[in-house]
Design an enzyme around this catalytic site. Structure first.
Site, PDB file in Angstrom:
ATOM      1  CD  GLN A  95      -3.118   0.972   2.037  1.00 10.88           C
ATOM      2  OE1 GLN A  95      -3.243  -0.006   2.763  1.00 10.88           O
ATOM      3  NE2 GLN A  95      -3.969   1.977   2.051  1.00 10.88           N
ATOM      4  CG  PHE A  96       1.685   3.602  -3.684  1.00  9.00           C
ATOM      5  CD1 PHE A  96       1.731   4.969  -3.918  1.00  9.00           C
ATOM      6  CD2 PHE A  96       0.688   2.856  -4.302  1.00  9.00           C
ATOM      7  CE1 PHE A  96       0.807   5.575  -4.748  1.00  9.00           C
ATOM      8  CE2 PHE A  96      -0.238   3.445  -5.133  1.00  9.00           C
ATOM      9  CZ  PHE A  96      -0.181   4.813  -5.366  1.00  9.00           C
ATOM     10  CB  THR A  97      -1.954   5.247  -0.551  1.00 17.53           C
ATOM     11  OG1 THR A  97      -2.479   4.164   0.206  1.00 17.53           O
ATOM     12  CG2 THR A  97      -2.277   5.070  -2.025  1.00 17.53           C
TER      13      THR A  97
END
Length: 168
Positions: free
Chosen positions: A81-83
């Site tokens: 989850q790069f966010t």
């Protein structure tokens, strides 16, 4: 590296209508890799996720967390989850400048998953880079954020001084 750890009764990831990862009791890990992470951060984070005492001992006071996911032989669902590195302080659109480029992030993500698998526990994953639906039955709820900055990111804390230059 940032990881959101959730103690779960169950969790699953669906991509385009198909379940790609599913676990029972254990931990759901939402994982973000920064552009400065190395295997040092992966090692620390994997050990921390496996050893944190987040589960009550059924033989003792149930309000005290005395057992790790290793102790209970729980399962892990690891979702990229790069966010988690989204910076929303300026403007109206998040900046993802601190997120690792996709190729680097995927390589480190795979190494992180492998380090967790070396524990012998069941480790399921999402699908890197895909649009995923994550269903979580949170237990508690217990949700924690872990962060480990690479040595190149760490800043020395300044010690406040008075006008004479003496430490306060």
């Amino acid at each position: 590296m940032r990881v959101v750890i959730q103690r779960v009764k169950s969790s699953q990831v669906t991509v385009e209508g198909r379940v790609v990862g599913k676990i029972g009791p254990g931990l759901n890990l939402l994982v973000a890799i920064s552009d400065r992470d190395t295997e040092t951060e992966l090692d620390w984070m994997a050990r921390k996720c496996l050893e944190l005492r987040l589960f009550p001992d059924p033989q003792a006071d149930s309000s005290r967390w005395d057992q790790s996911v290793l102790d209970i032989q729980g399962q892990l669902l690891v979702v990229s989850q790069f966010t988690l590195y989204g910076d929303c302080r300026k403007g109206r659109r998040p900046s993802f400048d601190r997120s690792a480029p996709p190729a680097m992030a995927q390589e480190l993500y795979k190494k992180f998953v492998q380090k967790l698998r070396e524990s012998g526990l069941t480790v399921e994953t999402g699908e890197f880079g895909a649009m995923m639906e994550v269903d979580i039955v949170n237990d508690g709820p217990v949700t924690l954020i872990l962060e480990r900055e690479s040595r190149s990111d760490q800043r020395l804390a300044s010690v406040p001084t008075d006008d004479s230059g003496e430490n306060r």
